[in-house]
Design a protein around this motif. Structure first.
Motif, PDB file in Angstrom:
ATOM      1  N   LYS A  80       0.828  -1.210   0.000  1.00 17.99           N
ATOM      2  CA  LYS A  80       0.000   0.000   0.000  1.00 17.99           C
ATOM      3  C   LYS A  80       0.862   1.260   0.000  1.00 17.99           C
ATOM      4  O   LYS A  80       0.545   2.243  -0.680  1.00 17.99           O
ATOM      5  CB  LYS A  80      -0.949  -0.006   1.201  1.00 17.99           C
ATOM      6  N   ILE A  81       1.954   1.227   0.754  1.00 17.93           N
ATOM      7  CA  ILE A  81       2.859   2.376   0.764  1.00 17.93           C
ATOM      8  C   ILE A  81       3.427   2.611  -0.636  1.00 17.93           C
ATOM      9  O   ILE A  81       3.473   3.732  -1.120  1.00 17.93           O
ATOM     10  CB  ILE A  81       4.009   2.155   1.775  1.00 17.93           C
TER      11      ILE A  81
ATOM     12  N   LEU B  70       2.122   2.113  -3.334  1.00 21.42           N
ATOM     13  CA  LEU B  70       1.093   2.588  -4.259  1.00 21.42           C
ATOM     14  C   LEU B  70       0.850   4.092  -4.174  1.00 21.42           C
ATOM     15  O   LEU B  70       0.341   4.696  -5.119  1.00 21.42           O
ATOM     16  CB  LEU B  70      -0.214   1.830  -3.972  1.00 21.42           C
TER      17      LEU B  70
ATOM     18  N   PRO C 208       2.432   7.023  -4.534  1.00 24.79           N
ATOM     19  CA  PRO C 208       2.726   7.976  -5.618  1.00 24.79           C
ATOM     20  C   PRO C 208       1.793   7.830  -6.816  1.00 24.79           C
ATOM     21  O   PRO C 208       1.481   8.803  -7.489  1.00 24.79           O
ATOM     22  CB  PRO C 208       4.160   7.618  -6.013  1.00 24.79           C
TER      23      PRO C 208
ATOM     24  N   LEU D 201      -1.263   7.450  -6.822  1.00 30.43           N
ATOM     25  CA  LEU D 201      -2.567   8.078  -6.599  1.00 30.43           C
ATOM     26  C   LEU D 201      -2.525   9.591  -6.776  1.00 30.43           C
ATOM     27  O   LEU D 201      -3.549  10.248  -6.767  1.00 30.43           O
ATOM     28  CB  LEU D 201      -3.064   7.763  -5.184  1.00 30.43           C
ATOM     29  N   LEU D 202      -1.330  10.144  -6.921  1.00 31.28           N
ATOM     30  CA  LEU D 202      -1.209  11.595  -6.976  1.00 31.28           C
ATOM     31  C   LEU D 202      -1.315  12.101  -8.410  1.00 31.28           C
ATOM     32  O   LEU D 202      -1.003  11.392  -9.354  1.00 31.28           O
ATOM     33  CB  LEU D 202       0.128  12.023  -6.380  1.00 31.28           C
TER      34      LEU D 202
ATOM     35  N   ALA E 297       1.035  17.426  -9.391  1.00 34.63           N
ATOM     36  CA  ALA E 297       1.668  17.399  -8.070  1.00 34.63           C
ATOM     37  C   ALA E 297       3.023  16.696  -8.140  1.00 34.63           C
ATOM     38  O   ALA E 297       4.019  17.193  -7.603  1.00 34.63           O
ATOM     39  CB  ALA E 297       0.752  16.695  -7.064  1.00 34.63           C
TER      40      ALA E 297
ATOM     41  N   LEU F 162       6.541  18.579  -7.577  1.00 34.55           N
ATOM     42  CA  LEU F 162       7.362  18.076  -6.476  1.00 34.55           C
ATOM     43  C   LEU F 162       8.764  17.704  -6.973  1.00 34.55           C
ATOM     44  O   LEU F 162       9.768  18.069  -6.370  1.00 34.55           O
ATOM     45  CB  LEU F 162       6.665  16.868  -5.847  1.00 34.55           C
TER      46      LEU F 162
ATOM     47  N   TRP G 181       9.090   5.939 -10.476  1.00 31.73           N
ATOM     48  CA  TRP G 181       8.702   6.093  -9.062  1.00 31.73           C
ATOM     49  C   TRP G 181       7.182   6.055  -8.930  1.00 31.73           C
ATOM     50  O   TRP G 181       6.620   5.404  -8.064  1.00 31.73           O
ATOM     51  CB  TRP G 181       9.262   7.436  -8.556  1.00 31.73           C
TER      52      TRP G 181
ATOM     53  N   LEU H  15       7.996   7.227  -0.097  1.00 32.06           N
ATOM     54  CA  LEU H  15       7.318   8.227   0.732  1.00 32.06           C
ATOM     55  C   LEU H  15       8.127   9.497   0.986  1.00 32.06           C
ATOM     56  O   LEU H  15       7.560  10.559   1.244  1.00 32.06           O
ATOM     57  CB  LEU H  15       6.922   7.607   2.070  1.00 32.06           C
TER      58      LEU H  15
ATOM     59  N   LEU I 220       7.294  12.897  -0.458  1.00 32.40           N
ATOM     60  CA  LEU I 220       6.040  13.457   0.071  1.00 32.40           C
ATOM     61  C   LEU I 220       6.240  14.048   1.450  1.00 32.40           C
ATOM     62  O   LEU I 220       5.658  15.083   1.789  1.00 32.40           O
ATOM     63  CB  LEU I 220       4.959  12.373   0.106  1.00 32.40           C
TER      64      LEU I 220
ATOM     65  N   ILE J 168     -10.292   8.959  -8.373  1.00 35.16           N
ATOM     66  CA  ILE J 168      -8.853   9.261  -8.426  1.00 35.16           C
ATOM     67  C   ILE J 168      -8.459   9.739  -9.821  1.00 35.16           C
ATOM     68  O   ILE J 168      -7.776  10.750  -9.976  1.00 35.16           O
ATOM     69  CB  ILE J 168      -8.033   8.021  -8.008  1.00 35.16           C
TER      70      ILE J 168
ATOM     71  N   LEU K  91       0.157  22.213  -3.342  1.00 35.60           N
ATOM     72  CA  LEU K  91       0.288  20.794  -3.725  1.00 35.60           C
ATOM     73  C   LEU K  91      -0.326  19.900  -2.649  1.00 35.60           C
ATOM     74  O   LEU K  91      -1.034  18.940  -2.955  1.00 35.60           O
ATOM     75  CB  LEU K  91       1.754  20.427  -3.948  1.00 35.60           C
TER      76      LEU K  91
ATOM     77  N   SER L 228      -4.006  19.808  -2.893  1.00 39.40           N
ATOM     78  CA  SER L 228      -4.510  19.011  -4.018  1.00 39.40           C
ATOM     79  C   SER L 228      -4.397  17.512  -3.763  1.00 39.40           C
ATOM     80  O   SER L 228      -5.158  16.734  -4.328  1.00 39.40           O
ATOM     81  CB  SER L 228      -3.775  19.383  -5.314  1.00 39.40           C
ATOM     82  N   ILE L 229      -3.453  17.087  -2.921  1.00 41.24           N
ATOM     83  CA  ILE L 229      -3.316  15.636  -2.734  1.00 41.24           C
ATOM     84  C   ILE L 229      -3.967  15.124  -1.448  1.00 41.24           C
ATOM     85  O   ILE L 229      -4.198  13.930  -1.313  1.00 41.24           O
ATOM     86  CB  ILE L 229      -1.832  15.178  -2.793  1.00 41.24           C
TER      87      ILE L 229
ATOM     88  N   ILE M  43      -7.098  12.864  -1.832  1.00 42.88           N
ATOM     89  CA  ILE M  43      -6.765  11.535  -2.340  1.00 42.88           C
ATOM     90  C   ILE M  43      -6.119  10.691  -1.231  1.00 42.88           C
ATOM     91  O   ILE M  43      -6.444   9.521  -1.063  1.00 42.88           O
ATOM     92  CB  ILE M  43      -5.805  11.653  -3.543  1.00 42.88           C
ATOM     93  N   LEU M  44      -5.226  11.318  -0.479  1.00 41.89           N
ATOM     94  CA  LEU M  44      -4.572  10.577   0.596  1.00 41.89           C
ATOM     95  C   LEU M  44      -5.588  10.146   1.655  1.00 41.89           C
ATOM     96  O   LEU M  44      -5.527   9.034   2.171  1.00 41.89           O
ATOM     97  CB  LEU M  44      -3.460  11.420   1.239  1.00 41.89           C
TER      98      LEU M  44
ATOM     99  N   PHE N  60      -7.525   7.293   0.351  1.00 36.13           N
ATOM    100  CA  PHE N  60      -6.692   6.091   0.377  1.00 36.13           C
ATOM    101  C   PHE N  60      -6.609   5.518   1.781  1.00 36.13           C
ATOM    102  O   PHE N  60      -6.654   4.309   1.990  1.00 36.13           O
ATOM    103  CB  PHE N  60      -5.297   6.430  -0.144  1.00 36.13           C
TER     104      PHE N  60
ATOM    105  N   SER O 228      -8.339   2.070   1.314  1.00 34.50           N
ATOM    106  CA  SER O 228      -7.196   1.490   0.600  1.00 34.50           C
ATOM    107  C   SER O 228      -7.501   0.099   0.053  1.00 34.50           C
ATOM    108  O   SER O 228      -7.070  -0.246  -1.040  1.00 34.50           O
ATOM    109  CB  SER O 228      -5.967   1.448   1.496  1.00 34.50           C
TER     110      SER O 228
ATOM    111  N   ILE P 108      -9.368   0.418  -3.195  1.00 36.12           N
ATOM    112  CA  ILE P 108      -8.513   0.919  -4.267  1.00 36.12           C
ATOM    113  C   ILE P 108      -7.619  -0.202  -4.783  1.00 36.12           C
ATOM    114  O   ILE P 108      -7.497  -0.415  -5.987  1.00 36.12           O
ATOM    115  CB  ILE P 108      -7.682   2.122  -3.775  1.00 36.12           C
TER     116      ILE P 108
END
Lengths: 304, 302
Positions: free
Chosen positions: A116-117, A119, A121, A123-124, A128, A132, A176, B49, B52, B230, B273, B276-277, B280-281, B284, B288, B291
């Motif tokens: 899940k982790i 996944l 990126p 979803l963005l 963005a 980034l 990525w 991660l 982010l 999404i 940014l 905007s995310i 979605i987060l 999720f 999750s 999805i």
């Protein structure tokens, strides 16, 4: 009696469920949508490629001029080459994803959380991600160069301004972004393999790597084929990050087919030539899909 | 020999057949391997991660802090006002609400239309059903760029250029294939007896669909809805091409323009940014499993 009743019921059912008017009513909305928004336009693109047209004014029929120009347009072929390069990179990275998925599908703690982790990126939005990564690659304040400076690299590269590395600098965030997607698909496929098969191999004394390489991977060959098609076609039509991060630049060094098409149509207002590029993009995507399917075709499906 | 036997039986009882029956040394080795693998997976998780986390941190800094503090240092005084500023001054609130309602409208349209056609393809009897299904599946391979110019000219002709309707129907059309694909597997597994009983009772096809079938597909509808959400929320090219007035822009293009204007203010960019995310987060975080299910069922069965 009972038999008769059942037969009558089936007949009744068949009659109701094959009512032409009702079927039409249920199919038509979706069919109209997909036809007007997807199929009619791709045919029109081919036709518009035969025109000299700025998008607003007169359409002038010029025959195959745009298409013959395309064949000798070195910038178009350069962007096509870049698109195929991305496709090659995506396919190579599939190997790495497969490896991660094989590890993940073994008895590893937290595998559900991991996938899940990975996944996230995916979803963005591309805006963005692009913004980034533009910050990541920022020449002086981005994390990339600050890290390189801190470990003693002098003159770290200007990632997005250097014509020799810009393409690879954009491939990195693309890979990525999609890593989690493919890992997820492979993981699901690997988990579908019956435990009994793996257990049997284990009892026969196969090592975990032998099990992965000789049993698990061949069993999900069908899924691997699907992902190859997805990765290649996805790469060939790729647009978003490139358009936002570099706009194909500097000097066309990161131009791909879709960004070139967009530039011709909506920047240069050459809708005729843009259409020709768009039509070629379509032909290439469909041909490659068909080719991969044909090359990887096997007579029998894997059964288990 | 005896020792080996003992250790073997112990292994079996403690690890419940999970590890291959092997000697003590092999067991140690496999334990080390599994730790190495675990660390490898963790490193990958960090890579996925870290950008982010860095984004979140610099969204709470001012330029001075961005340039002088270590990239992964949490700011001493988090500048939450960055969020307030961009929300009100950068038009971000308008873009945000446009994204919300355009996404919602497209999801509704797609899910309904896809349910209709999936029902007809899987449950009703007609000659061309495989062909029509194939039509939707092939559409998945078609590059959107090959449709852009004709759509541009079509929408201009019928007068919905620079109107949200152009986005809603385009999103719906392009999301139909994946939506149908996810629905398909579920529809095939619905028991035929349900329909038989309903039809025998004199129920019409419409009533059968709306009061029996559609409610039965609720779980898979949720999956398709979140996947559609999404895609629509993140869509960029169509908005960029079809929408020119700020009034109708969605977040993706909106923040792209905003960042173009404030390209030097890192905190403001980070905050837009993040805004905007975050939806979605959040989605999720809550959904999750749905999805994951949507993504796998949409492609594994292909």
């Amino acid at each position: 009696m009972l038999y008769d009743f059942k037969k009558k019921g089936e007949h009744e059912m068949d009659k109701v469920m094959s009512d032409k008017k009702v079927i039409l009513l249920y199919v038509l909305p979706a069919l109209i949508l997909i036809m007007t928004i997807v199929y009619v336009p791709i045919i029109l693109t081919g036709y518009y490629g035969l025109l000299k047209w700025d998008g607003i004014g007169e359409k002038t029929f010029i025959g195959l001029d745009n298409y013959s120009k395309l064949l000798t347009d070195s910038m178009f072929w350069k962007s096509t080459y870049h698109s195929f390069l991305l496709a090659a990179f995506s396919v190579i990275s599939l190997g790495a994803y497969l490896l991660v998925s094989v590890i993940l599908s073994g008895k590893i703690k937290g595998s559900n959380l991991f996938r899940k982790i990975y996944l996230v990126p995916m979803l963005l939005s591309s805006v963005a991600i692009a913004q980034l990564w533009m910050k990541v690659y920022h020449p002086t304040n981005g994390v990339m160069n600050r890290f390189l400076l801190s470990i003693g690299v002098e003159n770290p590269p200007l990632w997005l301004a250097d014509t020799s590395i810009v393409l690879y600098a954009i491939f990195l965030p693309i890979i990525w972004q999609y890593a989690g997607f493919y890992i997820l698909i492979y993981y699901a496929a690997l988990k579908n393999i019956p435990e009994s098969l793996v257990e049997a191999a284990r009892i026969d004394g196969a090592s975990p790597w032998q099990i992965a390489y000789k049993i698990k991977v061949p069993l999900i060959a069908g899924v691997i084929k699907v992902t190859i098609v997805l990765a290649v076609v996805g790469s060939l039509k790729y647009f978003d990050l490139i358009y936002i991060m570099t706009d194909g630049g500097p000097n066309g060094a990161s131009e791909v087919m879709a960004s070139y098409m967009y530039k011709q149509a909506f920047r240069m207002n050459d809708f005729g030539y843009g259409s020709a590029v768009g039509f070629f993009l379509l032909l290439i995507a469909l041909t490659v899909t068909w080719l991969i399917r044909k090359l990887t075709a096997t007579k029998e499906e894997v059964q288990y | 020999m005896v020792e080996t036997k003992v250790s073997k039986s112990q292994t079996k009882s403690t690890s419940q057949l999970e590890k291959p029956p092997s000697l003590m040394r092999g067991l140690m080795l496999s334990k080390i391997t599994s730790w190495v693998l675990f660390i490898l997976l963790s490193v990958l998780a960090v890579v996925q991660l870290l950008p982010l986390v860095w984004l979140f941190f610099f969204s709470l800094k001012n330029n001075q802090e961005v340039f002088n503090l270590s990239p992964l240092a949490f700011p001493t005084e988090p500048k939450w006002e960055n969020y307030v500023t961009v929300w009100t001054q950068g038009n971000i609130n308008t873009y945000f609400f446009n994204s919300v309602w355009i996404t919602a409208a497209s999801v509704l349209l797609t899910v309904f239309v896809a349910s209709f056609v999936t029902f007809a393809i899987t449950r009703m009897k007609w000659k061309w059903n495989k062909l029509v299904l194939g039509l939707f599946m092939v559409a998945m391979m078609i590059p959107i760029h090959s449709t852009l110019i004709p759509l541009f000219s079509f929408y201009t002709t019928i007068g919905i250029m620079n109107h949200p309707l152009a986005l809603i129907i385009t999103y719906s059309a392009f999301n139909l294939p994946i939506t149908i694909m996810i629905l398909l597997g579920f529809y095939y597994t619905l028991p035929r007896e349900v329909e038989e009983a309903a039809i025998m009772d004199g129920c019409s096809v419409h009533r059968l669909f709306f009061t029996i079938i559609l409610p039965m597909t609720k779980p898979v509808l949720a999956t398709t809805a979140i996947i559609n959400m999404i895609y629509n929320w993140n869509e960029y090219v169509f908005v960029n091409t079809f929408i020119s007035s700020d009034r109708f822009k969605t977040l993706t293009v909106g923040i792209q323009n905003f960042i173009g204007q404030y390209s030097t203010d890192w905190g403001a960019i980070g905050a837009t940014l993040m805004i905007s995310i975050i939806p979605i987060l959040l989605a999720f975080f809550v959904l999750s499993n749905r999805i994951v299910e949507g993504i796998t069922s949409g492609s594994v069965k292909g």
